[in-house]
Design an enzyme around this catalytic site. Sequence first.
Site, PDB file in Angstrom:
ATOM      1  N   HIS A  61     -10.479   7.241   1.146  1.00 22.39           N
ATOM      2  CA  HIS A  61      -9.097   7.148   0.687  1.00 22.39           C
ATOM      3  C   HIS A  61      -8.984   6.040  -0.353  1.00 22.39           C
ATOM      4  O   HIS A  61      -9.796   5.117  -0.377  1.00 22.39           O
ATOM      5  CB  HIS A  61      -8.145   6.861   1.858  1.00 22.39           C
ATOM      6  CG  HIS A  61      -8.470   5.574   2.572  1.00 22.39           C
ATOM      7  ND1 HIS A  61      -9.416   5.507   3.586  1.00 22.39           N
ATOM      8  CD2 HIS A  61      -8.002   4.312   2.405  1.00 22.39           C
ATOM      9  CE1 HIS A  61      -9.504   4.255   4.012  1.00 22.39           C
ATOM     10  NE2 HIS A  61      -8.660   3.509   3.301  1.00 22.39           N
TER      11      HIS A  61
ATOM     12  N   CYS B 251      -1.943  -2.266   7.747  1.00 23.61           N
ATOM     13  CA  CYS B 251      -1.900  -3.186   6.611  1.00 23.61           C
ATOM     14  C   CYS B 251      -0.619  -4.009   6.547  1.00 23.61           C
ATOM     15  O   CYS B 251      -0.635  -5.159   6.111  1.00 23.61           O
ATOM     16  CB  CYS B 251      -2.125  -2.415   5.314  1.00 23.61           C
ATOM     17  SG  CYS B 251      -3.793  -1.706   5.229  1.00 23.61           S
TER      18      CYS B 251
ATOM     19  N   ASP C  27       0.793  -1.247   0.000  1.00 30.14           N
ATOM     20  CA  ASP C  27       0.000   0.000   0.000  1.00 30.14           C
ATOM     21  C   ASP C  27       0.824   1.296   0.000  1.00 30.14           C
ATOM     22  O   ASP C  27       0.492   2.237   0.726  1.00 30.14           O
ATOM     23  CB  ASP C  27      -0.949   0.018   1.197  1.00 30.14           C
ATOM     24  CG  ASP C  27      -1.988  -1.092   1.154  1.00 30.14           C
ATOM     25  OD1 ASP C  27      -1.937  -1.917   0.224  1.00 30.14           O
ATOM     26  OD2 ASP C  27      -2.842  -1.130   2.056  1.00 30.14           O
TER      27      ASP C  27
ATOM     28  N   LYS D 111      -7.253  -4.611  -3.073  1.00 29.04           N
ATOM     29  CA  LYS D 111      -8.084  -5.126  -1.983  1.00 29.04           C
ATOM     30  C   LYS D 111      -9.054  -4.061  -1.488  1.00 29.04           C
ATOM     31  O   LYS D 111      -8.853  -2.873  -1.706  1.00 29.04           O
ATOM     32  CB  LYS D 111      -7.204  -5.584  -0.815  1.00 29.04           C
ATOM     33  CG  LYS D 111      -6.296  -4.495  -0.246  1.00 29.04           C
ATOM     34  CD  LYS D 111      -5.308  -5.063   0.773  1.00 29.04           C
ATOM     35  CE  LYS D 111      -4.296  -4.048   1.246  1.00 29.04           C
ATOM     36  NZ  LYS D 111      -4.847  -2.934   2.009  1.00 29.04           N
TER      37      LYS D 111
ATOM     38  N   HIS E 149     -10.691   0.931  -3.135  1.00 32.02           N
ATOM     39  CA  HIS E 149     -12.058   0.993  -2.624  1.00 32.02           C
ATOM     40  C   HIS E 149     -13.051   1.491  -3.679  1.00 32.02           C
ATOM     41  O   HIS E 149     -12.824   2.513  -4.324  1.00 32.02           O
ATOM     42  CB  HIS E 149     -12.117   1.912  -1.407  1.00 32.02           C
ATOM     43  CG  HIS E 149     -11.293   1.426  -0.248  1.00 32.02           C
ATOM     44  ND1 HIS E 149     -11.417   0.150   0.261  1.00 32.02           N
ATOM     45  CD2 HIS E 149     -10.335   2.040   0.502  1.00 32.02           C
ATOM     46  CE1 HIS E 149     -10.585   0.005   1.275  1.00 32.02           C
ATOM     47  NE2 HIS E 149      -9.907   1.129   1.443  1.00 32.02           N
TER      48      HIS E 149
ATOM     49  N   ASP F 163      -4.768  -0.623  -1.612  1.00 29.98           N
ATOM     50  CA  ASP F 163      -6.165  -0.388  -1.266  1.00 29.98           C
ATOM     51  C   ASP F 163      -6.875   0.067  -2.537  1.00 29.98           C
ATOM     52  O   ASP F 163      -6.335   0.883  -3.300  1.00 29.98           O
ATOM     53  CB  ASP F 163      -6.261   0.717  -0.207  1.00 29.98           C
ATOM     54  CG  ASP F 163      -6.530   0.175   1.187  1.00 29.98           C
ATOM     55  OD1 ASP F 163      -6.441  -1.047   1.384  1.00 29.98           O
ATOM     56  OD2 ASP F 163      -6.825   0.987   2.087  1.00 29.98           O
TER      57      ASP F 163
END
Length: 212
Positions: free
Chosen positions: A73, A168, A9, A98, A53, A51
Amino acid sequence: MSRALIIVDVQNDFCEGGSLPVKGGADVAAAISEYVDTHHNQFDHVVATQDWHIQPGDHFAEQPDFVDTWPPHCVAGTRGAELHPDLDTEYIDAYFQKGQYTAAYSGFEGVLAPEDAVPTGERKPGGAPLVEDAEAFAADEDAIGLDDWLQSHDVEDVVVVGLATDYCVMATALDAVQAGYSVTVMRELTAGIAPDLDDAYAEMELGGVDLA
């Protein structure tokens, strides 16, 4: 036996200037790049997580508690979700995204991104995939998870670096131990949210992670 480096990340939103910055995030991006440039021959594979989203439910909140809920974010298809430009992607073999529809801290919750759907700091503006494309990718039942990919490449030993140490990175490292890998976290190539990371280090060590 193969050895893999997992870069967790290292994205714009988690570095200075992003919506959820980790102090020292940009420095970590540059330090990882320098480390990989010097030591890439010590690894059979290098992978990165992001990440990513789309609609992560109550993971986002207008009044976040910064423990279970967070400001928006790393929204799929935005600059914030791109890898930080100081992270050199030359040696990265695969990317795992993810948290599309839920909170996801561990890279082992990620799925393999198609090569043409990975926005990085080296891409020109406008090169990121549309969110609609991301939704189709996330819904693919045949998507390959990180554990599947590592097993298919005979990886047994992993080194974990990136952001953030106490979220993470820790989740990825502990899941890697649970999945049967030998795991090392390099503290100098991570940065955390908490001012004191002793509890995170202790939890990782208790979970079977080696700290270097």
